[in-house]
Design a protein around this motif. Structure first.
Motif, PDB file in Angstrom:
ATOM      1  N   GLN A  35       0.833  -1.216   0.000  1.00  0.00           N
ATOM      2  CA  GLN A  35       0.000   0.000   0.000  1.00  0.00           C
ATOM      3  C   GLN A  35       0.868   1.267   0.000  1.00  0.00           C
ATOM      4  O   GLN A  35       0.489   2.287  -0.572  1.00  0.00           O
ATOM      5  CB  GLN A  35      -1.011   0.009   1.169  1.00  0.00           C
ATOM      6  CG  GLN A  35      -0.454  -0.043   2.568  1.00  0.00           C
ATOM      7  CD  GLN A  35      -0.302  -1.454   3.102  1.00  0.00           C
ATOM      8  OE1 GLN A  35       0.162  -2.344   2.385  1.00  0.00           O
ATOM      9  NE2 GLN A  35      -0.663  -1.666   4.356  1.00  0.00           N
ATOM     10  N   VAL A  36       2.060   1.175   0.612  1.00  0.00           N
ATOM     11  CA  VAL A  36       2.970   2.334   0.631  1.00  0.00           C
ATOM     12  C   VAL A  36       3.541   2.550  -0.777  1.00  0.00           C
ATOM     13  O   VAL A  36       3.620   3.677  -1.274  1.00  0.00           O
ATOM     14  CB  VAL A  36       4.090   2.133   1.680  1.00  0.00           C
ATOM     15  CG1 VAL A  36       5.094   3.277   1.624  1.00  0.00           C
ATOM     16  CG2 VAL A  36       3.491   2.011   3.079  1.00  0.00           C
ATOM     17  N   GLU A 415       8.108   5.021   4.713  1.00  0.00           N
ATOM     18  CA  GLU A 415       7.133   3.955   4.989  1.00  0.00           C
ATOM     19  C   GLU A 415       6.503   4.145   6.371  1.00  0.00           C
ATOM     20  O   GLU A 415       5.286   4.081   6.537  1.00  0.00           O
ATOM     21  CB  GLU A 415       7.806   2.577   4.905  1.00  0.00           C
ATOM     22  CG  GLU A 415       6.847   1.425   5.178  1.00  0.00           C
ATOM     23  CD  GLU A 415       7.502   0.065   4.978  1.00  0.00           C
ATOM     24  OE1 GLU A 415       8.671  -0.103   5.389  1.00  0.00           O
ATOM     25  OE2 GLU A 415       6.846  -0.838   4.410  1.00  0.00           O
ATOM     26  N   LYS A 416       7.360   4.457   7.343  1.00  0.00           N
ATOM     27  CA  LYS A 416       6.846   4.658   8.715  1.00  0.00           C
ATOM     28  C   LYS A 416       5.886   5.835   8.745  1.00  0.00           C
ATOM     29  O   LYS A 416       4.827   5.775   9.359  1.00  0.00           O
ATOM     30  CB  LYS A 416       8.002   4.919   9.687  1.00  0.00           C
ATOM     31  CG  LYS A 416       8.817   3.679  10.019  1.00  0.00           C
ATOM     32  CD  LYS A 416       9.635   3.919  11.301  1.00  0.00           C
ATOM     33  CE  LYS A 416      10.704   2.862  11.460  1.00  0.00           C
ATOM     34  NZ  LYS A 416      11.987   3.224  10.846  1.00  0.00           N
ATOM     35  N   ALA A 417       6.261   6.924   8.042  1.00  0.00           N
ATOM     36  CA  ALA A 417       5.412   8.130   8.053  1.00  0.00           C
ATOM     37  C   ALA A 417       4.056   7.858   7.411  1.00  0.00           C
ATOM     38  O   ALA A 417       3.020   8.268   7.931  1.00  0.00           O
ATOM     39  CB  ALA A 417       6.128   9.273   7.330  1.00  0.00           C
ATOM     40  N   ASP A 420       2.091   5.701   9.827  1.00  0.00           N
ATOM     41  CA  ASP A 420       1.686   6.460  11.025  1.00  0.00           C
ATOM     42  C   ASP A 420       0.498   7.355  10.714  1.00  0.00           C
ATOM     43  O   ASP A 420      -0.431   7.474  11.505  1.00  0.00           O
ATOM     44  CB  ASP A 420       2.840   7.346  11.525  1.00  0.00           C
ATOM     45  CG  ASP A 420       3.923   6.544  12.220  1.00  0.00           C
ATOM     46  OD1 ASP A 420       3.671   5.366  12.526  1.00  0.00           O
ATOM     47  OD2 ASP A 420       5.022   7.094  12.436  1.00  0.00           O
ATOM     48  N   LYS A 421       0.542   8.018   9.546  1.00  0.00           N
ATOM     49  CA  LYS A 421      -0.551   8.945   9.214  1.00  0.00           C
ATOM     50  C   LYS A 421      -1.807   8.197   8.808  1.00  0.00           C
ATOM     51  O   LYS A 421      -2.913   8.689   8.991  1.00  0.00           O
ATOM     52  CB  LYS A 421      -0.105   9.920   8.124  1.00  0.00           C
ATOM     53  CG  LYS A 421       0.802  11.013   8.687  1.00  0.00           C
ATOM     54  CD  LYS A 421       0.985  12.169   7.733  1.00  0.00           C
ATOM     55  CE  LYS A 421       1.645  13.352   8.425  1.00  0.00           C
ATOM     56  NZ  LYS A 421       2.194  14.339   7.481  1.00  0.00           N
ATOM     57  N   GLY A 422      -1.645   7.022   8.219  1.00  0.00           N
ATOM     58  CA  GLY A 422      -2.798   6.180   7.859  1.00  0.00           C
ATOM     59  C   GLY A 422      -3.474   6.605   6.587  1.00  0.00           C
ATOM     60  O   GLY A 422      -3.001   7.489   5.852  1.00  0.00           O
ATOM     61  N   PHE A 423      -4.624   5.982   6.312  1.00  0.00           N
ATOM     62  CA  PHE A 423      -5.355   6.196   5.053  1.00  0.00           C
ATOM     63  C   PHE A 423      -6.788   6.609   5.368  1.00  0.00           C
ATOM     64  O   PHE A 423      -7.216   6.578   6.510  1.00  0.00           O
ATOM     65  CB  PHE A 423      -5.341   4.896   4.233  1.00  0.00           C
ATOM     66  CG  PHE A 423      -3.945   4.334   4.026  1.00  0.00           C
ATOM     67  CD1 PHE A 423      -3.179   4.752   2.947  1.00  0.00           C
ATOM     68  CD2 PHE A 423      -3.411   3.418   4.916  1.00  0.00           C
ATOM     69  CE1 PHE A 423      -1.897   4.262   2.769  1.00  0.00           C
ATOM     70  CE2 PHE A 423      -2.125   2.919   4.750  1.00  0.00           C
ATOM     71  CZ  PHE A 423      -1.367   3.339   3.665  1.00  0.00           C
TER      72      PHE A 423
END
Ligand code: NAD
Length: 424
Positions: A35-36, A415-417, A420-423
């Motif tokens: 997804q990233v 990837e972490k960011a 963390d922020k999500g979708f």
């Protein structure tokens, strides 16, 4: 540039695809979340505007202009504005994506963006350029912002254009916000060290690479393509570090001197010669398509994209290539250079000194407190060496080229960011 300009055109539409090719390879190596990868394979926002401008002769010209925001996952988007005739949507997308990865490699709290206007600044008067630049700033009123999207100079633009943009922006919003743009002149909130920063980053990366290959800089030779902002400062700083710069070139001429070119003389010459090298007598002129394949230890392409291709890559004799320009090497040339054992310090690391000092400028603007040039340079060098070290470590861990290692370094952070922020 002889045959390479034909190739530039042939690959013109594929620049964003060449970013995605490298992204895909790096993603596979670290098993990036699909997804990233999907998110980063697209640009978040793309703006195209037409700017009608009154020319000096009274006629109206309409200019195509772009701003593309690739990602704001790590922070507000950051990226330069280019004035050139070959600006197009594919190129701006690619440059925006590179900014996302570059900011992540340098560990800056930014996402990536890029802008451009299809124009030939060399053929326009200062008045025409000012009206065009101010029209662009107006069109980007809701796009640019100190915590939103922060532009900077790129090819064909400099502090002068940044000053017009910040002035126009401040008038529109009714307050003084210098941090909305970086690369400004010093007296209106620019940072000491910014102008030379990209070239400085090229120099620091070159020294790091020479150290890894156990080559003494004082015995090393260098060739620099491009004698604009990046190329001229890179050549000067390499020269000051004791490297013998045997050739330099720009769009007007390529100059070779196997005994070494005095870069101070070359700088003095271009300052009096409309910024071009043609006619400089500190060496002899050679055909421009020979510049990249001259014998040397370090080759610095610091002019255009797509100049190292499958035709000239087999002939390159350098041990190290330090990419001052964005995208100078086509993906098909990567394999050839890797097979030849040439170490390529990739653009997203090698030329990240500019955005690093842009970040320092933004921080100083926000704080309203300004640093000395030494302080800027010291902080810059630390950031560059840290970034080089991380990329080198990933190169060894994943057994990949330095380019893919730089993407891996960036992706691990982004990837972490994204997660963390999500979708939605
Ligand atoms: P610039 O406009 O100051 O200089 C460009 C140089 O390239 C000039 O010397 C020009 O003569 C030369 N050139 C143009 N066509 C050429 C040709 N066919 N052959 C040889 N030389 C040619 O631009 P710049 O800011 O130095 O940018 C150069 C590259 O570095 C671009 O790829 C840019 O995206 C990248 N870059 C710039 C910065 C920055 O801070 N300015 C930061 C990161 C990356």
């Amino acid at each position: 540039m002889g045959s390479s300009s034909t190739l530039t055109e042939a690959h013109h539409e594929n620049l964003f695809a060449s970013v995605l090719a490298r992204l895909q390879t790096a993603a596979e190596k670290i098993q990036l979340k699909p997804q990233v990868l999907k998110v980063l394979s697209n640009c978040q926002k793309e703006i195209k505007v037409s700017l009608p401008v009154v020319m000096d002769n009274g006629n109206i010209e309409v200019f195509e202009a772009y701003r593309v925001i690739h990602s704001t996952h790590v922070g507000p988007s950051k990226g330069g504005i280019r004035y050139a005739m070959d600006v197009n949507d594919d190129e701006v997308r690619a440059l925006a994506a590179w900014m996302t990865f570059k900011c992540a490699v340098a560990d800056l709290p930014y996402g990536g963006a890029k802008g451009g206007i299809k124009c030939d600044p060399k053929k326009m008067s200062v008045g025409e350029l000012e009206r065009l630049t101010r029209a662009y700033a107006k069109a980007m009123k809701n796009v640019f912002g100190v915590n939103l999207d922060i532009p900077a100079p790129d090819m064909g633009t400099s502090g002068r254009e940044m000053a017009w943009i910040v002035d126009e922006f401040n008038k529109m919003i009714g307050e003084d916000v210098p941090g909305v743009i970086t690369g400004k002149p010093i007296n209106i909130g620019g940072s000491l060290g910014r102008e030379a920063a990209t070239g400085r980053g090229v120099m620091v990366n070159t020294l790091q690479a020479l150290e890894k290959l156990k080559i003494d800089p004082k015995k090393a030779t260098a060739v620099v393509q491009g004698f604009g902002n990046v190329g001229s400062h890179a050549a000067r700083l390499l020269f000051e570090q004791g490297l013998k710069v045997v050739a330099i070139g720009d769009h007007s001429a390529s100059i070779y001197n196997p005994n070494g070119i005095n870069i101070s003389d070359a700088l003095q010459y271009v300052s009096k010669n409309n910024r071009v090298l043609k006619g400089f007598t500190g060496g002899h002129e050679i055909p421009s398509d020979q510049l990249l394949t001259l014998p040397c230890d370090v080759l610095v392409p610091a002019a255009l994209q797509n100049v190292i291709n499958e035709h000239n890559a087999p002939k390159i004799q350098a041990k190290i290539i330090v990419e001052g320009a964005n995208g100078p090497t086509l993906p098909e040339a990567d394999d050839i250079l890797n097979q030849k054992g040439i170490l390529v310090v990739p653009d997203i690391l090698a030329n990240s000194g500019g955005v690093t000092v842009s970040y320092f400028e933004w921080v100083q603007n926000k704080a309203g407190f300004y640093w000395s040039e030494d302080e800027v340079n010291q902080k810059h060098d630390i950031k560059m060496k840290t970034a080089f070290g991380k990329v080198w470590a990933n190169m060894e861990e994943y057994k990949v080229s330095m380019r893919i290692a730089a993407y891996i370094t960036a992706l691990k952070k982004i990837e972490k960011a994204v997660m963390d922020k999500g979708f939605y």
